[in-house]
Design an enzyme around this catalytic site. Structure first.
Site, PDB file in Angstrom:
ATOM      1  N   ARG A 299      20.606 -52.624  -6.485  1.00  0.00           N
ATOM      2  CA  ARG A 299      19.207 -52.896  -6.142  1.00  0.00           C
ATOM      3  C   ARG A 299      19.124 -54.003  -5.094  1.00  0.00           C
ATOM      4  O   ARG A 299      18.438 -53.875  -4.075  1.00  0.00           O
ATOM      5  CB  ARG A 299      18.415 -53.276  -7.390  1.00  0.00           C
TER       6      ARG A 299
ATOM      7  N   SER B 164      23.087 -50.902 -11.516  1.00  0.00           N
ATOM      8  CA  SER B 164      21.701 -51.074 -11.086  1.00  0.00           C
ATOM      9  C   SER B 164      21.424 -52.510 -10.659  1.00  0.00           C
ATOM     10  O   SER B 164      20.682 -52.758  -9.700  1.00  0.00           O
ATOM     11  CB  SER B 164      20.746 -50.662 -12.213  1.00  0.00           C
TER      12      SER B 164
ATOM     13  N   ASN C 282      18.314 -53.325  -0.828  1.00  0.00           N
ATOM     14  CA  ASN C 282      17.163 -53.938  -0.153  1.00  0.00           C
ATOM     15  C   ASN C 282      17.586 -54.832   1.006  1.00  0.00           C
ATOM     16  O   ASN C 282      16.978 -54.807   2.079  1.00  0.00           O
ATOM     17  CB  ASN C 282      16.341 -54.741  -1.165  1.00  0.00           C
TER      18      ASN C 282
END
Length: 267
Positions: free
Chosen positions: A201, A197, A205
């Site tokens: 993440r 994670s 993005n």
């Protein structure tokens, strides 16, 4: 924009999403993304150099703009560390500062027009450099795994090897031997999910931002109207992307602090 005219949209995007891969030794097993590594190293040197210059030129009187900005960043990050980590901050605060500044600089490369960067680096690499290191999952995974290893190190250092193993098998459901396997599996899920994670993440993005910029530049190559709309949309997305660039660096730093702080705590 000549590339966009000569290539199909798929070829144009693929061209700008191709890494400059260098093989180590024979075969293709050990390879390095040279553009990612070189850009990351240069940006790391720039970040360290800026902080060094700020410290070297620091005065007890009225600070200059460079010193004031550096003090603002350092104080802000130190406050974030204080709010989460209640132990000795002599290593954690500099770690958080390094992570924030480095990730912020790598994210900010997304503001450079990819065609200009590709043209400038075309003589170094056939495809030109991919200039956003955090849009490479190898970069974000390497950073996340470094934090993960630090988390393991502090878990063992604070609790001791046998204390850490005891926690691995006896928390959070209890010390009954029948629960050991469930505790272990639960903790393994937690340990595996953290670097996943943490890395994905940031990568997701920044990669999405890179794709959107490429789509806007393709629109600019269609016609005069497309150029006008692409310029307006590109400006709006660039302004919004400032928030994403800073926010993702902040989130990555905060998760770093949280994971290291959790390593100092017992279930």
């Amino acid at each position: 924009m000549s590339e966009a005219v000569e290539m199909t949209p798929t070829e144009y995007i693929g061209h700008h999403l191709t890494f400059d891969v260098k093989s180590i030794g024979s075969g293709d097993f050990w390879t390095l993304n040279f553009d990612t590594l070189s850009t990351s190293i240069v940006l790391g040197i720039i970040g360290l150099g800026f902080m060094w210059l700020a410290v070297r030129g620091a005065t007890a009187g009225v600070p200059g703009k460079r010193q004031a900005f550096a003090e603002l960043v350092v104080d802000f990050i130190d406050e974030q560390v204080k709010g989460i980590f209640h132990g000795e901050r002599s290593f954690i605060a500099p770690l958080a500062l390094t992570v924030f500044v480095w990730v912020l600089l790598m994210n900010a490369m997304d503001f450079l027009p990819v065609d200009w960067v590709g043209f400038a680096t075309h003589y170094i690499s056939e495809h030109g450099f991919r200039i956003v290191p955090t849009a490479d999952v190898n970069t974000t995974f390497a950073l996340a795994l470094s934090v993960w290893l630090l988390m393991l190190f502090y878990s063992i250092k604070v609790k001791g090897l046998f204390g850490w193993i005891h926690e691995l098998f006896c928390a959070p459901f209890g010390t009954n031997p029948l629960l050991w396997i469930f505790n272990f599996l639960f903790n393994m899920v937690e340990y595996i999910s953290k670097p996943l994670s943490h890395s994905l993440r940031l990568f997701g993005n920044m990669y999405a931002g890179e794709i959107i910029f490429l789509l806007l530049w393709m629109m600019a190559a269609t016609s005069l109207v497309g150029t006008v709309f692409a310029a307006l949309l590109g400006l709006g997305w660039a302004i919004f992307h400032i928030l994403i660039v800073v926010l993702q660096a902040y989130i990555f730093m905060m998760l770093t602090i949280v994971y290291v702080a959790m390593a100092h705590e017992s279930h």
